[in-house]
Design an enzyme around this catalytic site. Structure first.
Site: not given
Length: 382
Positions: A258, A260, A267, A313
């Site tokens: 998904p 935003q 990334s 991340d």
């Protein structure tokens, strides 16, 4: 010299040679079946790319290095005079002995550039040898056409400490296999980046469709991520002294992460693209270790695309699973990356993941947090 891929980027080699203040030796990593006693072996500093020792056909156990010269050298004009001096000392010596003398005795600045591929013919060989191997490669390519290379990288969830990865803190995060970005690379005549039909649309059913898609998906699709990763990859290899073969490819991507909602979708695309490029060009974990790989992915986003992001991340997407990360100031200053420890995911309870279907821009929300932290703001109100 006959390269297994029959071609490599001479222009990249020349640029690297001109960027270093010395001579240049091209080398590759020996295959398991090759003996170091049959090659000129080099020892290379991984930090400076300087050749610290050259051993011409060394005896067993004289060096642990498996890096072999491929009889491809670049010499500065002023260095050519040393050849006459050497021949007066050793008139019958081989060219390999000359380089051994230059590096070990004269201690000239000599740098190494790696070719991430194999070699079958090096040194004095006849035309029949070349003909045999060229026929072998041609048959091999016909019998084994290039297969697509496909890799996935997964979304991530921050469990503790988020977003202190940007502030020399500690975090725990995990990857989740429910959501992923998938990139496929296949060899082709020209280099092609394929737009995603939803994220990079170029055709619309109507003006209303364009309005609705643009409002929900925005204008920044994944195509820019593919392009920026390729650009940064070439730049990284050139700087690290890795000469790439001249092969083109087609890249395409898909993702179900998904957008935003802070699940590291951008990334993930960069990470999966990097995996494909490493496989395609035979770049190993030694060439691009995992901690540096995470830095690379972050730099693609921050340096090339000006996306506000931190290391957490990217580390999780490189290591996968459950990861503890320490980004303390001393660690980051000393080694350029943090301390990353994989943990046992089986000890975790079950999680439910909730997210908005029509979110705001997560990057915009986080865009000024670091600046506010650097300015000494003690609390972050809405």
């Amino acid at each position: 010299m006959l390269c297994a891929d029959q071609n490599f980027d001479i222009a990249q080699v020349i640029r690297f040679f001109r960027s270093e203040p010395g001579e240049l030796i091209i080398y590759y990593e020996l295959e398991e079946s090759e003996k170091s006693s049959s090659r000129g072996i080099v020892e290379v500093s991984p930090d400076t790319h300087r050749v610290t020792r050259f051993l011409e056909k060394p005896q067993d156990r004289l060096t642990a290095s498996r890096l072999a010269s491929v009889v491809f050298y670049c010499l500065q004009r002023d260095t050519l005079s040393h050849l006459s001096d050497f021949l007066r000392l050793q008139p019958q010596a081989s060219f390999g002995r000359f380089w051994e003398w230059l590096v070990n005795e004269k201690q000239l600045d000599v740098f190494g550039m790696k070719l991430p591929t194999g070699f079958q013919l090096i040194g004095q060989v006849g035309l029949s040898d070349y003909t045999k191997w060229l026929t072998h490669y041609s048959t091999k390519q016909q019998d084994n056409p290039a297969k697509p290379i496909t890799y996935r990288s997964f979304a991530r969830v921050g469990l503790m400490g988020n977003p202190s990865d940007g502030f020399n803190g500690k975090t725990i995060a995990m990857s989740i296999s429910n959501f992923w970005a998938e990139v496929t690379l296949v060899e082709s005549q020209t280099l092609v980046l394929v737009p995603h039909p939803l994220n990079d649309p170029t055709e619309f059913g109507s003006l209303q469709d364009l309005f609705c898609i643009s409002r929900k998906e925005g204008y920044l699709g994944g195509l820019r991520l593919l392009q920026a990763t390729c650009k940064k990859f070439y730049q990284f290899c050139s700087k690290q002294g890795i000469a790439l073969t001249k092969q083109n490819f087609t890249l395409k991507y898909d993702t179900n992460i998904p957008r935003q909602v802070g699940l590291a979708g951008s990334s993930a695309i960069v990470s999966a693209t990097l995996k494909c490029l490493m496989k395609f060009y035979n770049i190993t974990d030694n060439d691009l270790p995992k901690p540096i790989r995470a830095n690379f992915i972050l730099n693609v986003e921050t340096d090339e695309l000006f996306i506000t992001a931190g290391l957490q991340d990217r580390v999780v997407q490189v290591y996968e699973g459950l990861v503890y990360m320490d980004f303390s100031k001393n660690l980051m200053a000393e080694q350029g990356y943090g301390n990353y420890v994989s943990m046992d995911m089986s000890v975790l309870p079950h999680f439910w993941l909730a997210y908005l279907s029509d979110p705001s821009d997560s990057g915009r929300i986080h865009s000024n947090i670091r600046q506010r932290w650097l300015s000494g703001e003690s609390s972050y109100g809405k």
